[in-house]
Scaffold this motif. Structure first.
Motif, PDB file in Angstrom:
ATOM      1  N   VAL A 212     -15.127  61.895  81.628  1.00  0.00           N
ATOM      2  CA  VAL A 212     -14.092  60.852  81.626  1.00  0.00           C
ATOM      3  C   VAL A 212     -13.956  60.252  80.223  1.00  0.00           C
ATOM      4  CG1 VAL A 212     -14.301  60.157  84.060  1.00  0.00           C
ATOM      5  CG2 VAL A 212     -15.818  59.122  82.353  1.00  0.00           C
ATOM      6  N   GLN A 213     -12.896  59.461  80.045  1.00  0.00           N
ATOM      7  CA  GLN A 213     -12.755  58.681  78.810  1.00  0.00           C
ATOM      8  C   GLN A 213     -13.534  57.379  79.002  1.00  0.00           C
ATOM      9  OE1 GLN A 213      -8.481  58.453  78.424  1.00  0.00           O
ATOM     10  NE2 GLN A 213      -8.345  60.511  77.570  1.00  0.00           N
ATOM     11  N   GLU A 214     -13.491  56.519  77.944  1.00  0.00           N
ATOM     12  CA  GLU A 214     -14.332  55.307  77.952  1.00  0.00           C
ATOM     13  C   GLU A 214     -13.765  54.203  78.842  1.00  0.00           C
ATOM     14  OE1 GLU A 214     -17.151  54.686  76.224  1.00  0.00           O
ATOM     15  OE2 GLU A 214     -17.242  56.602  75.163  1.00  0.00           O
TER      16      GLU A 214
ATOM     17  N   VAL B 200       1.657  67.444  72.029  1.00  0.00           N
ATOM     18  CA  VAL B 200       2.717  66.453  72.283  1.00  0.00           C
ATOM     19  C   VAL B 200       2.622  65.206  71.378  1.00  0.00           C
ATOM     20  CG1 VAL B 200       3.769  64.949  74.034  1.00  0.00           C
ATOM     21  CG2 VAL B 200       3.022  67.246  74.659  1.00  0.00           C
ATOM     22  N   GLN B 201       1.428  64.594  71.320  1.00  0.00           N
ATOM     23  CA  GLN B 201       1.313  63.342  70.545  1.00  0.00           C
ATOM     24  C   GLN B 201       1.621  63.572  69.059  1.00  0.00           C
ATOM     25  OE1 GLN B 201      -2.302  61.120  70.950  1.00  0.00           O
ATOM     26  NE2 GLN B 201      -2.182  61.022  73.175  1.00  0.00           N
ATOM     27  N   TYR B 202       1.085  64.659  68.507  1.00  0.00           N
ATOM     28  CA  TYR B 202       1.312  64.910  67.079  1.00  0.00           C
ATOM     29  C   TYR B 202       2.801  65.183  66.831  1.00  0.00           C
ATOM     30  CZ  TYR B 202       1.075  66.530  62.335  1.00  0.00           C
ATOM     31  OH  TYR B 202       1.291  66.641  60.986  1.00  0.00           O
TER      32      TYR B 202
ATOM     33  N   MET C  58      -1.865  56.301  71.546  1.00  0.00           N
ATOM     34  CA  MET C  58      -3.141  55.899  72.133  1.00  0.00           C
ATOM     35  C   MET C  58      -3.145  56.080  73.649  1.00  0.00           C
ATOM     36  SD  MET C  58      -4.913  52.157  71.738  1.00  0.00           S
ATOM     37  CE  MET C  58      -4.788  52.021  69.968  1.00  0.00           C
ATOM     38  N   SER C  59      -4.260  56.607  74.153  1.00  0.00           N
ATOM     39  CA  SER C  59      -4.428  56.713  75.603  1.00  0.00           C
ATOM     40  C   SER C  59      -5.167  55.466  76.069  1.00  0.00           C
ATOM     41  CB  SER C  59      -5.268  57.935  75.958  1.00  0.00           C
ATOM     42  OG  SER C  59      -4.762  59.069  75.297  1.00  0.00           O
ATOM     43  N   PRO C  60      -4.680  54.823  77.132  1.00  0.00           N
ATOM     44  CA  PRO C  60      -5.322  53.577  77.580  1.00  0.00           C
ATOM     45  C   PRO C  60      -6.807  53.753  77.907  1.00  0.00           C
ATOM     46  CG  PRO C  60      -3.246  53.937  78.724  1.00  0.00           C
ATOM     47  CD  PRO C  60      -3.508  55.172  77.929  1.00  0.00           C
ATOM     48  N   GLY C  61      -7.196  54.977  78.232  1.00  0.00           N
ATOM     49  CA  GLY C  61      -8.580  55.248  78.623  1.00  0.00           C
ATOM     50  C   GLY C  61      -9.607  54.892  77.568  1.00  0.00           C
ATOM     51  N   PHE C  62      -9.219  54.879  76.300  1.00  0.00           N
ATOM     52  CA  PHE C  62     -10.209  54.634  75.240  1.00  0.00           C
ATOM     53  C   PHE C  62     -10.427  53.159  74.930  1.00  0.00           C
ATOM     54  CE2 PHE C  62      -8.758  59.017  74.395  1.00  0.00           C
ATOM     55  CZ  PHE C  62      -9.970  59.640  74.638  1.00  0.00           C
ATOM     56  N   THR C  63      -9.610  52.282  75.530  1.00  0.00           N
ATOM     57  CA  THR C  63      -9.831  50.843  75.323  1.00  0.00           C
ATOM     58  C   THR C  63     -10.020  50.140  76.677  1.00  0.00           C
ATOM     59  OG1 THR C  63      -7.429  50.572  75.244  1.00  0.00           O
ATOM     60  CG2 THR C  63      -8.572  50.612  73.128  1.00  0.00           C
TER      61      THR C  63
ATOM     62  N   GLU D  85     -10.188  66.375  83.603  1.00  0.00           N
ATOM     63  CA  GLU D  85      -8.767  66.241  83.982  1.00  0.00           C
ATOM     64  C   GLU D  85      -7.927  66.158  82.724  1.00  0.00           C
ATOM     65  OE1 GLU D  85      -8.295  62.495  86.099  1.00  0.00           O
ATOM     66  OE2 GLU D  85      -9.067  61.346  84.417  1.00  0.00           O
ATOM     67  N   ASN D  86      -6.794  66.815  82.745  1.00  0.00           N
ATOM     68  CA  ASN D  86      -5.858  66.774  81.615  1.00  0.00           C
ATOM     69  C   ASN D  86      -4.540  67.403  82.034  1.00  0.00           C
ATOM     70  OD1 ASN D  86      -6.161  65.675  78.882  1.00  0.00           O
ATOM     71  ND2 ASN D  86      -8.144  66.679  78.899  1.00  0.00           N
ATOM     72  N   PRO D  87      -3.457  67.119  81.297  1.00  0.00           N
ATOM     73  CA  PRO D  87      -2.213  67.847  81.589  1.00  0.00           C
ATOM     74  C   PRO D  87      -2.374  69.324  81.231  1.00  0.00           C
ATOM     75  CG  PRO D  87      -1.879  66.213  79.817  1.00  0.00           C
ATOM     76  CD  PRO D  87      -3.296  66.100  80.248  1.00  0.00           C
ATOM     77  N   ILE D  88      -1.608  70.152  81.891  1.00  0.00           N
ATOM     78  CA  ILE D  88      -1.741  71.606  81.748  1.00  0.00           C
ATOM     79  C   ILE D  88      -1.604  72.063  80.287  1.00  0.00           C
ATOM     80  CG2 ILE D  88      -0.616  73.815  82.321  1.00  0.00           C
ATOM     81  CD1 ILE D  88      -2.041  72.850  84.734  1.00  0.00           C
ATOM     82  N   PHE D  89      -0.648  71.456  79.551  1.00  0.00           N
ATOM     83  CA  PHE D  89      -0.455  71.928  78.161  1.00  0.00           C
ATOM     84  C   PHE D  89      -1.729  71.756  77.360  1.00  0.00           C
ATOM     85  CE2 PHE D  89       0.055  67.481  76.908  1.00  0.00           C
ATOM     86  CZ  PHE D  89      -0.412  67.484  75.604  1.00  0.00           C
ATOM     87  N   PHE D  90      -2.464  70.658  77.663  1.00  0.00           N
ATOM     88  CA  PHE D  90      -3.657  70.351  76.887  1.00  0.00           C
ATOM     89  C   PHE D  90      -4.829  71.236  77.337  1.00  0.00           C
ATOM     90  CE2 PHE D  90      -7.125  67.711  75.197  1.00  0.00           C
ATOM     91  CZ  PHE D  90      -6.642  67.491  73.920  1.00  0.00           C
ATOM     92  N   ILE D  91      -4.879  71.543  78.623  1.00  0.00           N
ATOM     93  CA  ILE D  91      -5.932  72.432  79.144  1.00  0.00           C
ATOM     94  C   ILE D  91      -5.843  73.783  78.431  1.00  0.00           C
ATOM     95  CG2 ILE D  91      -6.663  73.748  81.205  1.00  0.00           C
ATOM     96  CD1 ILE D  91      -5.789  71.244  82.865  1.00  0.00           C
TER      97      ILE D  91
ATOM     98  N   THR E  20      -2.788  60.176  65.668  1.00  0.00           N
ATOM     99  CA  THR E  20      -2.641  60.671  67.043  1.00  0.00           C
ATOM    100  C   THR E  20      -3.980  61.223  67.538  1.00  0.00           C
ATOM    101  OG1 THR E  20      -2.103  62.980  66.535  1.00  0.00           O
ATOM    102  CG2 THR E  20      -0.288  61.390  66.433  1.00  0.00           C
ATOM    103  N   GLU E  21      -4.082  61.392  68.846  1.00  0.00           N
ATOM    104  CA  GLU E  21      -5.329  61.895  69.444  1.00  0.00           C
ATOM    105  C   GLU E  21      -5.263  63.402  69.665  1.00  0.00           C
ATOM    106  OE1 GLU E  21      -4.941  59.619  72.980  1.00  0.00           O
ATOM    107  OE2 GLU E  21      -5.999  57.880  72.183  1.00  0.00           O
ATOM    108  N   GLU E  22      -4.215  64.029  69.123  1.00  0.00           N
ATOM    109  CA  GLU E  22      -4.020  65.453  69.374  1.00  0.00           C
ATOM    110  C   GLU E  22      -3.788  66.211  68.068  1.00  0.00           C
ATOM    111  OE1 GLU E  22      -0.975  65.684  72.417  1.00  0.00           O
ATOM    112  OE2 GLU E  22      -2.171  64.478  73.788  1.00  0.00           O
TER     113      GLU E  22
END
Ligand code: 6CS
Length: 372
Positions: free
Chosen positions: A203-205, A70-72, A120-125, A241-247, A63-65
């Protein structure tokens, strides 16, 4: 009379004993038959017998978290359910961000089959799977999270057509889900597109993220989130930018003065499997994976909801790091929309390698869910 009764009693006892033995033997036979049927029809749900239907195996789910995020938590819940459904034959190890490198490294590892599963977040691919950049468009998806989840779960454009695009790169998105609406953090307090002038946005990639922020007049810098706290603190980047929980969880609010509730986009994550691995699974195992992924849609929706609510409360309660919360009103959102919407058309018509049919179909599906 007494003698007859004694004889009768002994005879009755013999008959009962014999009957008991016959029933017991018959019962065994019947049980044996039942077991056979149960085995064939077994859904695999939590029974000890299920282990017999599944070969022992162990998978990794990266996971990315971090734990608690959330992801984990998704991967951990997925692991529990798979273990339960296979009677413990299959174990899944959830891995937190950082255990296998950066978010980009993790995506590559999944593609190479180094891990079986990834959140996976689409931003990294975005550089590889051009069509996945559709998730970077601002004011394209609705802001209502129930509607977002409905689209992500049921969209044919995403679950069939976009999935096929990812599969060309060995990534099988088994599901798409929201981690909540993203908010902008900055020190300036973003309230109108002109506030972005001169800001350097993390930003992501994904090349399209550059276009989205370029439209507001910002510069962008691609960065893994593990480096983001320091970058914001040192002001080498000014906003993210990120969801509040992650901020809250990543403590970005400690090094940013404001959070703008902008309703510009959602954080979409995908449950992905390495395509070759997934296609090679035994049918009963694939069925358990698919069934679990489907069930998890509702679970993860509730999880992100409660984490985002708790995150906002925690930011508001953190008096050591006061953060101004700015919620854009309808007029302010309209100003942003005016600048953001031409990027939708740019994406559809100008970005090389885009399948316009996916864009058009998804746009129609979104309009339908939003009742337009
Ligand atoms: O901003 C990011 O890169 C990170 N944000 C979230 C919500 N999850 C993981 C991701 O890598």
């Amino acid at each position: 009379m007494v003698i007859f009764n004694k004889k009768y009693f002994i005879m009755l006892l013999s008959i009962l004993t014999l009957s008991f033995l016959l029933v017991a033997c018959g019962g065994d036979d019947e049980e044996g038959t039942d077991e056979g049927n149960t085995g064939e029809e077994d859904t695999g749900e939590g029974s000890e017998d299920a282990a017999g239907d599944f070969e022992e195996d162990s998978w990794q789910f990266v996971t990315e978290e971090l734990q608690g995020e959330v992801q984990y938590e998704y991967a951990a819940e997925f692991a529990n359910r798979i273990s339960e459904k296979t009677g413990g034959a299959i174990t899944v190890e959830p891995l937190e961000y950082g255990s296998l490198g950066s978010s980009v490294d993790q995506a590559q590892l999944l593609q190479q089959g180094g891990v079986q599963l990834a959140a996976m977040s689409p931003g990294f691919t975005g550089g590889q799977v051009q069509d996945g950049q559709i998730f970077s468009l601002h004011y394209f998806f609705p802001s209502d999270q129930e509607q977002v989840q409905e689209i992500l779960t049921n969209s044919e454009a995403l679950n069939q057509d976009l999935r096929a695009k990812y599969e060309e790169h060995s990534i099988s998105p088994l599901s798409y889900w929201t981690e909540g609406e993203m908010a902008w953090t900055s020190n300036v307090g973003i309230e109108s597109p002109s506030d972005w002038e001169g800001l350097n946005m993390r930003v992501q990639e994904s090349p399209l993220m550059r276009e989205s922020y370029d439209a507001y007049g910002a510069t962008v810098q691609a960065l893994d989130w593990g480096e983001l706290y320091t970058a914001l603190d040192r002001e080498t980047v000014d906003a993210q930018e990120n969801p509040i929980f992650f901020i809250e969880s990543a403590s970005f609010h400690e090094v940013q003065d404001t959070v703008t509730i902008s309703h510009h986009n959602n954080y979409v994550a995908m449950t992905t499997a390495n395509t070759e691995w997934y296609n090679g699974l035994d049918e009963n195992v694939k069925q358990v994976v698919d069934e679990t992924v489907e069930e998890m849609q509702e679970w993860v929706f509730e999880e992100q909801l409660s984490q985002n609510e708790a995150g906002l409360e925690a930011i508001e309660a953190d008096t050591d790091n006061p953060t101004e919360i700015i919620e854009l009103d309808e007029d302010q959102i309209a100003e942003f929309r005016e600048v953001a919407e031409p990027v939708h058309q740019y994406y559809r018509d100008e970005v090389e390698g885009i399948d316009q049919a996916i864009f058009d179909k998804l746009q129609e599906e979104i309009a339908e869910v939003m009742g337009e």
